[in-house]
Design a protein around this motif. Structure first.
Motif, PDB file in Angstrom:
ATOM      1  N   LEU A  74       0.829  -1.204   0.000  1.00  0.00           N
ATOM      2  CA  LEU A  74       0.000   0.000   0.000  1.00  0.00           C
ATOM      3  C   LEU A  74       0.863   1.255   0.000  1.00  0.00           C
ATOM      4  CD1 LEU A  74      -2.746   1.462   0.178  1.00  0.00           C
ATOM      5  CD2 LEU A  74      -2.454   1.400   2.667  1.00  0.00           C
ATOM      6  N   LEU A  75       1.883   1.294   0.822  1.00  0.00           N
ATOM      7  CA  LEU A  75       2.731   2.484   0.892  1.00  0.00           C
ATOM      8  C   LEU A  75       3.415   2.770  -0.441  1.00  0.00           C
ATOM      9  CD1 LEU A  75       4.219   2.037   4.455  1.00  0.00           C
ATOM     10  CD2 LEU A  75       2.628   3.819   3.696  1.00  0.00           C
ATOM     11  N   ARG A  76       3.867   1.726  -1.102  1.00  0.00           N
ATOM     12  CA  ARG A  76       4.494   1.913  -2.411  1.00  0.00           C
ATOM     13  C   ARG A  76       3.475   2.465  -3.410  1.00  0.00           C
ATOM     14  NH1 ARG A  76       6.043  -3.019  -3.400  1.00  0.00           N
ATOM     15  NH2 ARG A  76       4.663  -3.414  -5.120  1.00  0.00           N
ATOM     16  N   LEU A  77       2.256   1.945  -3.376  1.00  0.00           N
ATOM     17  CA  LEU A  77       1.191   2.436  -4.261  1.00  0.00           C
ATOM     18  C   LEU A  77       0.832   3.887  -3.946  1.00  0.00           C
ATOM     19  CD1 LEU A  77      -1.258  -0.615  -4.319  1.00  0.00           C
ATOM     20  CD2 LEU A  77       0.046   0.284  -6.259  1.00  0.00           C
ATOM     21  N   VAL A  78       0.709   4.205  -2.667  1.00  0.00           N
ATOM     22  CA  VAL A  78       0.376   5.576  -2.269  1.00  0.00           C
ATOM     23  C   VAL A  78       1.449   6.531  -2.776  1.00  0.00           C
ATOM     24  CG1 VAL A  78       0.215   7.164  -0.299  1.00  0.00           C
ATOM     25  CG2 VAL A  78      -1.061   5.021  -0.266  1.00  0.00           C
ATOM     26  N   HIS A  79       2.693   6.170  -2.551  1.00  0.00           N
ATOM     27  CA  HIS A  79       3.778   7.054  -2.981  1.00  0.00           C
ATOM     28  C   HIS A  79       3.760   7.232  -4.501  1.00  0.00           C
ATOM     29  CE1 HIS A  79       7.717   8.859  -3.467  1.00  0.00           C
ATOM     30  NE2 HIS A  79       7.633   9.183  -2.188  1.00  0.00           N
ATOM     31  N   ARG A  80       3.573   6.154  -5.222  1.00  0.00           N
ATOM     32  CA  ARG A  80       3.575   6.224  -6.690  1.00  0.00           C
ATOM     33  C   ARG A  80       2.429   7.077  -7.210  1.00  0.00           C
ATOM     34  NH1 ARG A  80       2.508   0.818  -9.368  1.00  0.00           N
ATOM     35  NH2 ARG A  80       0.365   1.505  -9.155  1.00  0.00           N
ATOM     36  N   GLU A  81       1.214   6.797  -6.756  1.00  0.00           N
ATOM     37  CA  GLU A  81       0.051   7.510  -7.283  1.00  0.00           C
ATOM     38  C   GLU A  81       0.024   8.969  -6.836  1.00  0.00           C
ATOM     39  OE1 GLU A  81      -1.733   6.416  -9.706  1.00  0.00           O
ATOM     40  OE2 GLU A  81      -0.787   4.452  -9.612  1.00  0.00           O
ATOM     41  N   ALA A  82       0.411   9.225  -5.590  1.00  0.00           N
ATOM     42  CA  ALA A  82       0.469  10.610  -5.111  1.00  0.00           C
ATOM     43  C   ALA A  82       1.506  11.393  -5.920  1.00  0.00           C
ATOM     44  CB  ALA A  82       0.803  10.648  -3.623  1.00  0.00           C
ATOM     45  N   SER A  83       2.661  10.792  -6.134  1.00  0.00           N
ATOM     46  CA  SER A  83       3.718  11.462  -6.895  1.00  0.00           C
ATOM     47  C   SER A  83       3.280  11.746  -8.323  1.00  0.00           C
ATOM     48  CB  SER A  83       4.997  10.616  -6.891  1.00  0.00           C
ATOM     49  OG  SER A  83       5.488  10.488  -5.575  1.00  0.00           O
ATOM     50  N   LYS A  84       2.627  10.788  -8.961  1.00  0.00           N
ATOM     51  CA  LYS A  84       2.124  10.992 -10.330  1.00  0.00           C
ATOM     52  C   LYS A  84       1.156  12.164 -10.386  1.00  0.00           C
ATOM     53  CE  LYS A  84       2.264   6.327 -12.255  1.00  0.00           C
ATOM     54  NZ  LYS A  84       1.411   5.215 -12.699  1.00  0.00           N
ATOM     55  N   ALA A  85       0.347  12.300  -9.351  1.00  0.00           N
ATOM     56  CA  ALA A  85      -0.680  13.346  -9.329  1.00  0.00           C
ATOM     57  C   ALA A  85      -0.152  14.668  -8.770  1.00  0.00           C
ATOM     58  CB  ALA A  85      -1.882  12.871  -8.506  1.00  0.00           C
ATOM     59  N   GLY A  86       1.110  14.705  -8.364  1.00  0.00           N
ATOM     60  CA  GLY A  86       1.680  15.932  -7.816  1.00  0.00           C
ATOM     61  C   GLY A  86       1.247  16.220  -6.390  1.00  0.00           C
ATOM     62  N   LEU A  87       0.898  15.167  -5.655  1.00  0.00           N
ATOM     63  CA  LEU A  87       0.458  15.306  -4.264  1.00  0.00           C
ATOM     64  C   LEU A  87       1.537  14.801  -3.315  1.00  0.00           C
ATOM     65  CD1 LEU A  87      -3.118  13.782  -4.671  1.00  0.00           C
ATOM     66  CD2 LEU A  87      -2.545  16.213  -4.521  1.00  0.00           C
ATOM     67  N   LYS A  88       1.467  15.248  -2.086  1.00  0.00           N
ATOM     68  CA  LYS A  88       2.355  14.733  -1.053  1.00  0.00           C
ATOM     69  C   LYS A  88       1.788  13.396  -0.572  1.00  0.00           C
ATOM     70  CE  LYS A  88       3.964  19.195   0.417  1.00  0.00           C
ATOM     71  NZ  LYS A  88       4.465  19.987   1.512  1.00  0.00           N
ATOM     72  N   PRO A  89       2.595  12.341  -0.593  1.00  0.00           N
ATOM     73  CA  PRO A  89       2.102  11.030  -0.160  1.00  0.00           C
ATOM     74  C   PRO A  89       1.567  11.034   1.267  1.00  0.00           C
ATOM     75  CG  PRO A  89       4.160  10.786  -1.336  1.00  0.00           C
ATOM     76  CD  PRO A  89       3.951  12.260  -1.127  1.00  0.00           C
TER      77      PRO A  89
END
Length: 190
Positions: A74-89
């Motif tokens: 989950l943490l890896r997914l959160v970091h990836r998707e947040a980063s893609k969207a320009g959000l802070k994980p």
């Protein structure tokens, strides 16, 4: 360039030393899972950043998600998707905390689904009825994209963007809840 020693073994031993009364020796399985997760984490600037962030967030998330592999995935997914969207994980983790308490099968009274509580009408809007909003990767992709859009729409005003995300524009309770979780539990100093 300075030589960087593998950080996970160091952090695990320091963590064990600092919290010896709270836990047993670090589990070899956890060490291996962290190493594997770091190797698969493609959204980080470098390995050092990945090791530090994943270990820190994994420790914080353990009370809500005790299964190590599930937590690291989950943490890896959160970091990836947040980063893609320009959000802070860490902001995304705070939103998930507020929305679902990390329950991927959560369904709100309004019908929102998954960890980020995405409304299912989005699947029809996108012509993707087959998407499963209880799948964490799918839910995070939808949720992070929606929040990022609202942040742009509100010119970076986090309170208004969070209220839009929740469907409560003009009210302050929901943004205060997310920001409270972020500041009190998930925030990572730059």
């Amino acid at each position: 360039m300075a030589l960087r020693l593998p950080l996970i073994p160091l952090l695990l031993s320091l963590s064990m030393t600092c919290h010896a009364s709270l836990r047993q020796a670090p589990e070899p399985e956890l060490r291996e899972l962290l190493l594997q997760t770091v190797a698969e984490a493609d959204s980080f600037q470098d390995r050092f950043d990945a090791e530090v962030w994943l270990l820190d967030m994994s420790t914080r998330l353990k009370r809500y998600m005790p299964a190590t592999q599930e937590r690291l995935t989950l943490l890896r997914l959160v970091h990836r998707e947040a980063s893609k969207a320009g959000l802070k994980p860490d902001l995304v983790l705070a939103l998930i905390h507020a929305e679902s308490h990390f329950d991927r099968f959560a369904i709100s009274p309004a019908g929102a689904q998954g960890m980020m509580q995405v409304m299912p009408f989005w699947k029809a809007e996108l012509g993707r009825p087959q998407d499963n909003l209880t799948d964490n990767a799918t839910n995070l992709r939808y949720g992070c994209t929606i929040l990022s859009f609202y942040l742009r729409k509100e010119n970076g005003d986090l309170n208004r963007a969070l209220a839009r995300y929740n469907g409560s524009l003009g009210q302050h309770r929901y943004p205060a809840k997310v920001i409270g979780f972020w500041q009190d539990f998930w925030y990572v100093k730059p």
